[in-house]
Scaffold this active site. Structure first.
Site, PDB file in Angstrom:
ATOM      1  N   ASN A  10      42.618  36.997 -41.826  1.00  0.00           N
ATOM      2  CA  ASN A  10      43.072  38.272 -42.375  1.00  0.00           C
ATOM      3  C   ASN A  10      42.961  39.305 -41.255  1.00  0.00           C
ATOM      4  O   ASN A  10      41.859  39.719 -40.908  1.00  0.00           O
ATOM      5  CB  ASN A  10      42.177  38.649 -43.572  1.00  0.00           C
ATOM      6  CG  ASN A  10      42.504  40.030 -44.113  1.00  0.00           C
ATOM      7  OD1 ASN A  10      43.494  40.651 -43.715  1.00  0.00           O
ATOM      8  ND2 ASN A  10      41.667  40.523 -45.024  1.00  0.00           N
ATOM      9  N   TRP A  11      44.101  39.642 -40.697  1.00  0.00           N
ATOM     10  CA  TRP A  11      44.088  40.549 -39.528  1.00  0.00           C
ATOM     11  C   TRP A  11      43.823  42.003 -39.930  1.00  0.00           C
ATOM     12  O   TRP A  11      43.617  42.852 -39.080  1.00  0.00           O
ATOM     13  CB  TRP A  11      45.424  40.464 -38.770  1.00  0.00           C
ATOM     14  CG  TRP A  11      45.696  39.130 -38.144  1.00  0.00           C
ATOM     15  CD1 TRP A  11      44.950  37.982 -38.262  1.00  0.00           C
ATOM     16  CD2 TRP A  11      46.795  38.798 -37.271  1.00  0.00           C
ATOM     17  NE1 TRP A  11      45.517  36.961 -37.536  1.00  0.00           N
ATOM     18  CE2 TRP A  11      46.652  37.433 -36.909  1.00  0.00           C
ATOM     19  CE3 TRP A  11      47.888  39.502 -36.772  1.00  0.00           C
ATOM     20  CZ2 TRP A  11      47.558  36.782 -36.070  1.00  0.00           C
ATOM     21  CZ3 TRP A  11      48.785  38.858 -35.937  1.00  0.00           C
ATOM     22  CH2 TRP A  11      48.621  37.506 -35.580  1.00  0.00           C
ATOM     23  N   LYS A  12      43.868  42.284 -41.211  1.00  0.00           N
ATOM     24  CA  LYS A  12      43.646  43.651 -41.714  1.00  0.00           C
ATOM     25  C   LYS A  12      44.573  44.640 -40.988  1.00  0.00           C
ATOM     26  O   LYS A  12      45.692  44.275 -40.653  1.00  0.00           O
ATOM     27  CB  LYS A  12      42.161  44.024 -41.598  1.00  0.00           C
ATOM     28  CG  LYS A  12      41.261  42.958 -42.272  1.00  0.00           C
ATOM     29  CD  LYS A  12      39.841  43.380 -42.453  1.00  0.00           C
ATOM     30  CE  LYS A  12      39.049  42.263 -43.141  1.00  0.00           C
ATOM     31  NZ  LYS A  12      37.686  42.617 -43.432  1.00  0.00           N
ATOM     32  N   HIS A  98      41.567  42.165 -52.274  1.00  0.00           N
ATOM     33  CA  HIS A  98      40.521  42.237 -51.245  1.00  0.00           C
ATOM     34  C   HIS A  98      39.608  43.414 -51.571  1.00  0.00           C
ATOM     35  O   HIS A  98      40.074  44.451 -52.067  1.00  0.00           O
ATOM     36  CB  HIS A  98      41.160  42.403 -49.865  1.00  0.00           C
ATOM     37  CG  HIS A  98      40.170  42.191 -48.766  1.00  0.00           C
ATOM     38  ND1 HIS A  98      39.251  43.155 -48.418  1.00  0.00           N
ATOM     39  CD2 HIS A  98      39.917  41.121 -47.976  1.00  0.00           C
ATOM     40  CE1 HIS A  98      38.474  42.667 -47.444  1.00  0.00           C
ATOM     41  NE2 HIS A  98      38.874  41.446 -47.152  1.00  0.00           N
ATOM     42  N   GLU A 100      38.413  45.602 -49.794  1.00  0.00           N
ATOM     43  CA  GLU A 100      38.822  46.856 -49.140  1.00  0.00           C
ATOM     44  C   GLU A 100      39.925  47.540 -49.945  1.00  0.00           C
ATOM     45  O   GLU A 100      40.016  48.768 -49.959  1.00  0.00           O
ATOM     46  CB  GLU A 100      39.249  46.565 -47.690  1.00  0.00           C
ATOM     47  CG  GLU A 100      38.024  46.284 -46.831  1.00  0.00           C
ATOM     48  CD  GLU A 100      38.254  45.340 -45.673  1.00  0.00           C
ATOM     49  OE1 GLU A 100      39.414  45.081 -45.306  1.00  0.00           O
ATOM     50  OE2 GLU A 100      37.249  44.843 -45.126  1.00  0.00           O
ATOM     51  N   GLU A 168      34.076  36.696 -51.221  1.00  0.00           N
ATOM     52  CA  GLU A 168      33.677  37.524 -50.083  1.00  0.00           C
ATOM     53  C   GLU A 168      32.667  38.572 -50.547  1.00  0.00           C
ATOM     54  O   GLU A 168      33.062  39.615 -51.087  1.00  0.00           O
ATOM     55  CB  GLU A 168      34.897  38.246 -49.495  1.00  0.00           C
ATOM     56  CG  GLU A 168      35.998  37.329 -49.027  1.00  0.00           C
ATOM     57  CD  GLU A 168      36.912  38.008 -47.995  1.00  0.00           C
ATOM     58  OE1 GLU A 168      37.081  37.425 -46.930  1.00  0.00           O
ATOM     59  OE2 GLU A 168      37.407  39.114 -48.267  1.00  0.00           O
ATOM     60  N   GLY A 174      32.263  42.126 -42.220  1.00  0.00           N
ATOM     61  CA  GLY A 174      32.202  42.936 -40.998  1.00  0.00           C
ATOM     62  C   GLY A 174      30.814  43.399 -40.615  1.00  0.00           C
ATOM     63  O   GLY A 174      30.663  44.283 -39.780  1.00  0.00           O
ATOM     64  N   SER A 214      31.851  37.674 -42.346  1.00  0.00           N
ATOM     65  CA  SER A 214      31.139  37.383 -41.094  1.00  0.00           C
ATOM     66  C   SER A 214      31.137  35.901 -40.728  1.00  0.00           C
ATOM     67  O   SER A 214      30.146  35.399 -40.189  1.00  0.00           O
ATOM     68  CB  SER A 214      29.709  37.937 -41.154  1.00  0.00           C
ATOM     69  OG  SER A 214      29.746  39.345 -41.255  1.00  0.00           O
ATOM     70  N   GLY A 235      37.952  37.610 -41.040  1.00  0.00           N
ATOM     71  CA  GLY A 235      38.438  38.918 -40.608  1.00  0.00           C
ATOM     72  C   GLY A 235      38.336  39.048 -39.095  1.00  0.00           C
ATOM     73  O   GLY A 235      39.169  38.548 -38.348  1.00  0.00           O
ATOM     74  N   GLY A 236      37.267  39.692 -38.630  1.00  0.00           N
ATOM     75  CA  GLY A 236      37.093  40.006 -37.211  1.00  0.00           C
ATOM     76  C   GLY A 236      37.343  38.832 -36.274  1.00  0.00           C
ATOM     77  O   GLY A 236      38.064  38.960 -35.278  1.00  0.00           O
TER      78      GLY A 236
HETATM   79  P1  13P Z   1      34.896  39.629 -41.458  1.00  0.00           P
HETATM   80  O1  13P Z   1      35.133  38.174 -41.088  1.00  0.00           O
HETATM   81  O2  13P Z   1      35.269  40.577 -40.370  1.00  0.00           O
HETATM   82  O3  13P Z   1      33.513  39.829 -41.986  1.00  0.00           O
HETATM   83  O4  13P Z   1      35.891  39.976 -42.665  1.00  0.00           O
HETATM   84  C1  13P Z   1      35.968  39.122 -43.743  1.00  0.00           C
HETATM   85  C2  13P Z   1      37.113  39.523 -44.590  1.00  0.00           C
HETATM   86  O5  13P Z   1      37.107  40.586 -45.199  1.00  0.00           O
HETATM   87  C3  13P Z   1      38.274  38.638 -44.651  1.00  0.00           C
HETATM   88  O6  13P Z   1      39.141  39.002 -45.654  1.00  0.00           O
END
Ligand code: 13P
Length: 253
Positions: A10-12, A98, A100, A168, A174, A214, A235-236
């Protein structure tokens, strides 16, 4: 029940054209080197890069997904993107609910459910996200919160073929913090139980439940070898091709 693991990035809200193209091409080339990987691969760039990344992924084993969609097919919804627009661009998946989006856009379970119904109708597979906040975990409510989110946001006619669940924990996203393997196992097992009640045992046994929060190369093996963990939503670490691929390799793909 053998479930093919899904390694999803997920590149956000990250990457401009050059960076996104490079990332997609590098990932696709590395996946190609893996021959016949045991896992499926998915990248979910921001809307702006879907068309470009689609070209970079053409003919590869990496699928394209989006990070959200509207529930309507088309119409007066300024700034929104419909599921049909996503399939038109070559998307196979869409992430929905998600944390977020639940936090930034106040998305409710009911809204996420409507979006998922529309996405399935358009032929998209959904990755429906659930997870508790730190306060909810500390109050011992993690499983109850996840149950409520599944009951509310997963459509009643969802199947293992069109739906993936991503657990999640909000506090793990993150932050570098990861729940204990026992906690992850406990939630994933509880999620599968709720899915069995809601969608039937057969669907629940086949449905993939990803862990997200993470995930890194160093913890991928431990997390992704747990019995009810069927992949990762990353994510990251999905923004670095090396890390994304290392996670997949460490997960036995
Ligand atoms: P991180 O891997 O950066 O913690 O993010 C997870 C995430 O929200 C994937 O959708």
């Amino acid at each position: 029940m053998a479930r093919k693991k899904l390694i999803a990035g997920n590149w956000k809200m990250n990457c401009l054209t050059a960076e996104g193209t490079d990332l997609a091409k590098t990932i696709a080339a590395e996946v190609k080197k893996m021959g016949k990987p045991e896992c499926e691969f998915l990248v979910c760039p921001p809307f702006t890069l879907l068309g470009t990344v689609k070209k970079s992924l053409r003919g590869t084993k990496v699928a394209l997904g989006a990070q959200d969609c509207h529930f309507a097919e088309k119409g007066a919804h300024t700034g929104d993107i419909s599921p049909l627009m996503l399939t038109d661009l070559g998307c196979k998946y869409v992430i929905l609910g998600h944390s977020e989006r639940r936090a930034d856009h106040l998305e409710s379970n009911e809204l996420i459910n409507k979006k998922a119904v529309a996405a399935h109708k358009a032929g998209l597979k959904t990755v429906i996200c659930i997870g508790e906040t730190l306060a909810e975990r500390e109050a011992g409510k993690a499983i109850d919160v996840c149950k409520e989110q599944i009951l509310g946001s997963v459509p009643d006619d969802s199947t293992a073929a069109d739906t993936v669940i991503a657990y999640e924990p909000v506090w793990a996203i993150g932050t570098g913090k990861v729940p204990t393997t026992n906690d992850v196992e406990e939630v994933h097992a509880a999620v599968r139980k709720v899915l069995a009640k809601k969608l039937g045992k057969s669907n629940a046994n086949k449905m993939r439940i990803l862990y997200g929060g993470s995930v890194k190369p160093s913890n991928a093996k431990e997390l992704l070898s747990l019995s009810d963990v069927d992949g990762a939503l990353i994510g990251g670490a999905s923004l670095k091709a090396d890390d994304f691929i290392a996670i997949a390799k460490n997960a036995g793909c």
